[in-house]
Motif scaffolding. Structure first.
Motif, PDB file in Angstrom:
ATOM      1  N   LEU A  69      39.535  45.369  37.886  1.00 60.81           N
ATOM      2  CA  LEU A  69      39.081  44.032  38.254  1.00 60.81           C
ATOM      3  C   LEU A  69      39.959  43.504  39.383  1.00 60.81           C
ATOM      4  N   PRO A  70      39.389  42.784  40.339  1.00 66.24           N
ATOM      5  CA  PRO A  70      40.186  42.267  41.465  1.00 66.24           C
ATOM      6  C   PRO A  70      41.173  41.197  41.023  1.00 66.24           C
ATOM      7  N   LYS A  71      42.303  41.118  41.735  1.00 68.01           N
ATOM      8  CA  LYS A  71      43.298  40.081  41.497  1.00 68.01           C
ATOM      9  C   LYS A  71      43.023  38.913  42.447  1.00 68.01           C
ATOM     10  N   VAL A  72      43.261  37.695  41.955  1.00 70.75           N
ATOM     11  CA  VAL A  72      43.100  36.526  42.830  1.00 70.75           C
ATOM     12  C   VAL A  72      44.341  35.641  42.691  1.00 70.75           C
ATOM     13  N   THR A  73      44.655  34.932  43.744  1.00 74.85           N
ATOM     14  CA  THR A  73      45.806  34.029  43.715  1.00 74.85           C
ATOM     15  C   THR A  73      45.445  32.737  43.002  1.00 74.85           C
ATOM     16  N   LEU A  74      46.474  31.998  42.602  1.00 81.01           N
ATOM     17  CA  LEU A  74      46.248  30.683  42.004  1.00 81.01           C
ATOM     18  C   LEU A  74      45.565  29.762  43.000  1.00 81.01           C
ATOM     19  N   ASP A  75      45.996  29.845  44.254  1.00 80.79           N
ATOM     20  CA  ASP A  75      45.375  29.032  45.312  1.00 80.79           C
ATOM     21  C   ASP A  75      43.868  29.243  45.329  1.00 80.79           C
ATOM     22  N   TYR A  76      43.473  30.503  45.354  1.00 82.76           N
ATOM     23  CA  TYR A  76      42.049  30.843  45.405  1.00 82.76           C
ATOM     24  C   TYR A  76      41.330  30.382  44.151  1.00 82.76           C
ATOM     25  N   GLU A 109      52.157  33.541  41.657  1.00 83.75           N
ATOM     26  CA  GLU A 109      51.251  33.687  42.796  1.00 83.75           C
ATOM     27  C   GLU A 109      49.839  34.037  42.367  1.00 83.75           C
ATOM     28  N   PHE A 110      49.724  34.931  41.382  1.00 80.46           N
ATOM     29  CA  PHE A 110      48.405  35.426  40.981  1.00 80.46           C
ATOM     30  C   PHE A 110      47.985  34.874  39.617  1.00 80.46           C
ATOM     31  N   LEU A 111      46.692  34.746  39.455  1.00 80.37           N
ATOM     32  CA  LEU A 111      46.141  34.170  38.227  1.00 80.37           C
ATOM     33  C   LEU A 111      46.511  35.003  37.001  1.00 80.37           C
ATOM     34  N   HIS A 112      46.472  36.323  37.139  1.00 83.85           N
ATOM     35  CA  HIS A 112      46.749  37.186  35.978  1.00 83.85           C
ATOM     36  C   HIS A 112      48.213  37.159  35.562  1.00 83.85           C
ATOM     37  N   GLU A 113      49.070  36.520  36.364  1.00 84.52           N
ATOM     38  CA  GLU A 113      50.481  36.423  36.021  1.00 84.52           C
ATOM     39  C   GLU A 113      50.780  35.265  35.058  1.00 84.52           C
ATOM     40  N   THR A 148      36.455  30.688  33.201  1.00 91.10           N
ATOM     41  CA  THR A 148      35.491  30.854  34.297  1.00 91.10           C
ATOM     42  C   THR A 148      35.813  32.117  35.100  1.00 91.10           C
ATOM     43  N   ALA A 149      37.101  32.320  35.384  1.00 91.45           N
ATOM     44  CA  ALA A 149      37.523  33.496  36.150  1.00 91.45           C
ATOM     45  C   ALA A 149      37.174  34.783  35.419  1.00 91.45           C
ATOM     46  N   ASN A 150      37.359  34.783  34.113  1.00 90.40           N
ATOM     47  CA  ASN A 150      37.120  35.977  33.307  1.00 90.40           C
ATOM     48  C   ASN A 150      35.638  36.247  33.090  1.00 90.40           C
ATOM     49  N   GLU A 151      34.891  35.200  32.748  1.00 91.54           N
ATOM     50  CA  GLU A 151      33.491  35.380  32.344  1.00 91.54           C
ATOM     51  C   GLU A 151      32.516  35.356  33.511  1.00 91.54           C
ATOM     52  N   GLU A 152      32.800  34.555  34.519  1.00 92.51           N
ATOM     53  CA  GLU A 152      31.834  34.388  35.611  1.00 92.51           C
ATOM     54  C   GLU A 152      32.239  35.125  36.887  1.00 92.51           C
ATOM     55  N   TRP A 153      33.513  35.048  37.260  1.00 99.18           N
ATOM     56  CA  TRP A 153      33.936  35.690  38.498  1.00 99.18           C
ATOM     57  C   TRP A 153      34.290  37.151  38.295  1.00 99.18           C
ATOM     58  N   VAL A 155      37.222  38.504  37.470  1.00102.45           N
ATOM     59  CA  VAL A 155      38.495  38.842  38.114  1.00102.45           C
ATOM     60  C   VAL A 155      39.562  39.025  37.039  1.00102.45           C
ATOM     61  N   LYS A 156      40.697  39.563  37.429  1.00102.18           N
ATOM     62  CA  LYS A 156      41.742  39.922  36.472  1.00102.18           C
ATOM     63  C   LYS A 156      42.453  38.683  35.933  1.00102.18           C
ATOM     64  N   THR A 157      42.537  38.588  34.607  1.00101.23           N
ATOM     65  CA  THR A 157      43.314  37.539  33.936  1.00101.23           C
ATOM     66  C   THR A 157      44.066  38.183  32.778  1.00101.23           C
ATOM     67  N   TYR A 158      45.174  37.579  32.400  1.00 91.37           N
ATOM     68  CA  TYR A 158      45.924  38.054  31.246  1.00 91.37           C
ATOM     69  C   TYR A 158      45.216  37.559  29.978  1.00 91.37           C
ATOM     70  N   PRO A 159      45.050  38.426  28.952  1.00 86.90           N
ATOM     71  CA  PRO A 159      44.363  37.993  27.723  1.00 86.90           C
ATOM     72  C   PRO A 159      45.175  36.932  26.994  1.00 86.90           C
ATOM     73  N   LEU A 160      44.834  35.691  27.219  1.00 91.21           N
ATOM     74  CA  LEU A 160      45.639  34.584  26.738  1.00 91.21           C
ATOM     75  C   LEU A 160      44.746  33.512  26.126  1.00 91.21           C
ATOM     76  N   LYS A 161      45.042  33.094  24.905  1.00 92.57           N
ATOM     77  CA  LYS A 161      44.307  32.027  24.250  1.00 92.57           C
ATOM     78  C   LYS A 161      45.112  30.732  24.389  1.00 92.57           C
ATOM     79  N   VAL A 162      44.765  29.942  25.414  1.00 94.62           N
ATOM     80  CA  VAL A 162      45.534  28.745  25.736  1.00 94.62           C
ATOM     81  C   VAL A 162      45.469  27.722  24.610  1.00 94.62           C
ATOM     82  N   SER A 163      44.377  27.700  23.859  1.00 92.35           N
ATOM     83  CA  SER A 163      44.188  26.687  22.815  1.00 92.35           C
ATOM     84  C   SER A 163      45.273  26.742  21.737  1.00 92.35           C
TER      85      SER A 163
END
Length: 358
Positions: A69-76, A109-113, A148-153, A155-163
């Motif tokens: 999966l592609p990596k994206v920056t927080l900015d993006y 820098e990156f969302l998955h971080e 949104t990043a995980n399900e719709e875009w 892109v790479k995200t860390y498996p994290l349950k923020v709730s």
């Protein structure tokens, strides 16, 4: 042109429709150059089209070359989320401000971080300055971006349950106007263009954003009802919500001048904000553009506009004693949201009993 030449896309019009010239180097090193129609006459929607188009091309190129999966920056990620969703939600300026703070405080820098360490740091760093409720709202916004990043875009995200990081909040102190006399005092001091807006809030329980965005096409005069789209966490883009129009409000609508598509206008233009006119009800002016903290009338303390929605809910529940009806009129997705007004009435009953037996 809507964009500078050093940007990955430029917009230009052919007739009423925006077309795009897209030129950028994608993830696999290829130079992509496209000219195509965005299919819209809205510059804002045309820009959103280009952003999605570029993201889609980059995603396919990255997956083809790496199998990941592609990596994206927080900015993006934050910019795209605001462009696609955040700006259409309630209080968009506040959401943009919160995204900027999240970007600064998470310090990656990156969302998955974004991992448990970053979430814990954000909470600890803000516990002294922000309430638990406010921190939870930041976490909810971050969760929405990650989902949104995980399900719709895709892109790479860390498996994290923020709730699971949600902080304990104190029971909500629901503020509402005790009676119609209190409401009428506010209405009497309001500017002429604000009065029908206040009446609409009290008679429907609609949120400020729904009222200011109300169009004549949303009002069914034959069936006496308003149909709008309201926020709903379970449905992307919100849900359709219908509210009956009481006779008093119907009269107000019938007397509103039809200046344009929008019901509420000031000097011929749709009202975008009532912040100044609302504060003017309660506070003395310091200058022509600012207010002092001194009340105009000490017997009329300041309440925010959202208090009118709480007032409508409390009054409806008090008169009907029916949680389901109150839930439907307010447009709540969950009956537990409506239950907080039942707690308000419990306090009223307790106060009444205390008065009887004091």
């Amino acid at each position: 042109m809507a964009k500078q030449h050093n940007q990955p896309y430029r917009l230009y019009k052919r007739g009423e429709i925006y077309h795009a010239y897209i030129s950028f180097v994608c993830e696999d090193g290829r130079r992509i150059q496209l000219r195509e129609s965005t299919g819209t006459s809205s510059e804002e929607k045309a820009s959103a089209y280009c952003i999605k188009r570029i993201a889609s091309i980059n995603q396919k190129a990255y997956q083809s070359s790496t199998g990941e999966l592609p990596k994206v920056t927080l900015d993006y990620a934050f910019a795209r989320y605001f462009q696609e969703k955040g700006q259409y939600l309630t209080l968009p300026a506040q959401r943009l401000s919160r995204l900027k703070k999240l970007k600064k405080d998470l310090n990656v820098e990156f969302l998955h971080e974004i991992k448990e360490e970053q979430i814990n740091f954000f909470i600890l760093n803000n516990r002294k300055t922000l309430s638990n409720s406010t921190i939870n709202r930041y976490l909810f916004l971050l969760s929405a971006v990650l989902r949104t990043a995980n399900e719709e875009w895709k892109v790479k995200t860390y498996p994290l349950k923020v709730s699971r990081f949600k902080l304990k909040e104190p029971a909500e102190n629901v503020k509402y106007l005790k009676d119609w006399e209190h409401a009428q005092r506010i209405i009497d001091k309001a500017a002429p263009h604000l009065k029908p807006i206040i009446y609409t809030a009290l008679y429907t329980g609609l949120r400020e954003s729904n009222i200011l965005n109300l169009k004549w096409s949303d009002i069914d005069f034959n069936n006496c009802q308003i149909t709008v789209k309201v926020k709903d966490r379970t449905k992307s883009g919100g849900k359709i919500h219908t509210v009956p129009i009481v006779d008093q409000l119907m009269t107000i609508f019938e007397n509103q001048p039809k200046v344009n598509d929008f019901v509420f206008n000031y000097k011929g233009k749709p009202i975008k904000s009532i912040a100044t006119s609302w504060r003017n009800i309660f506070y003395k002016r310091k200058t022509s553009h600012s207010f002092s903290k001194e009340l105009k009338d000490e017997t009329l303390p300041y309440v925010n506009f959202h208090t009118l929605r709480h007032t409508a809910a409390t009054w409806i529940l008090r008169k009907t004693n029916n949680l389901r009806i109150t839930k439907e009129i307010l447009g709540h997705s969950d009956i537990n949201t409506t239950l907080k007004y039942a707690h308000v009435l419990d306090e009223e009953k307790r106060a009444a009993l205390n008065k009887v037996f004091e």
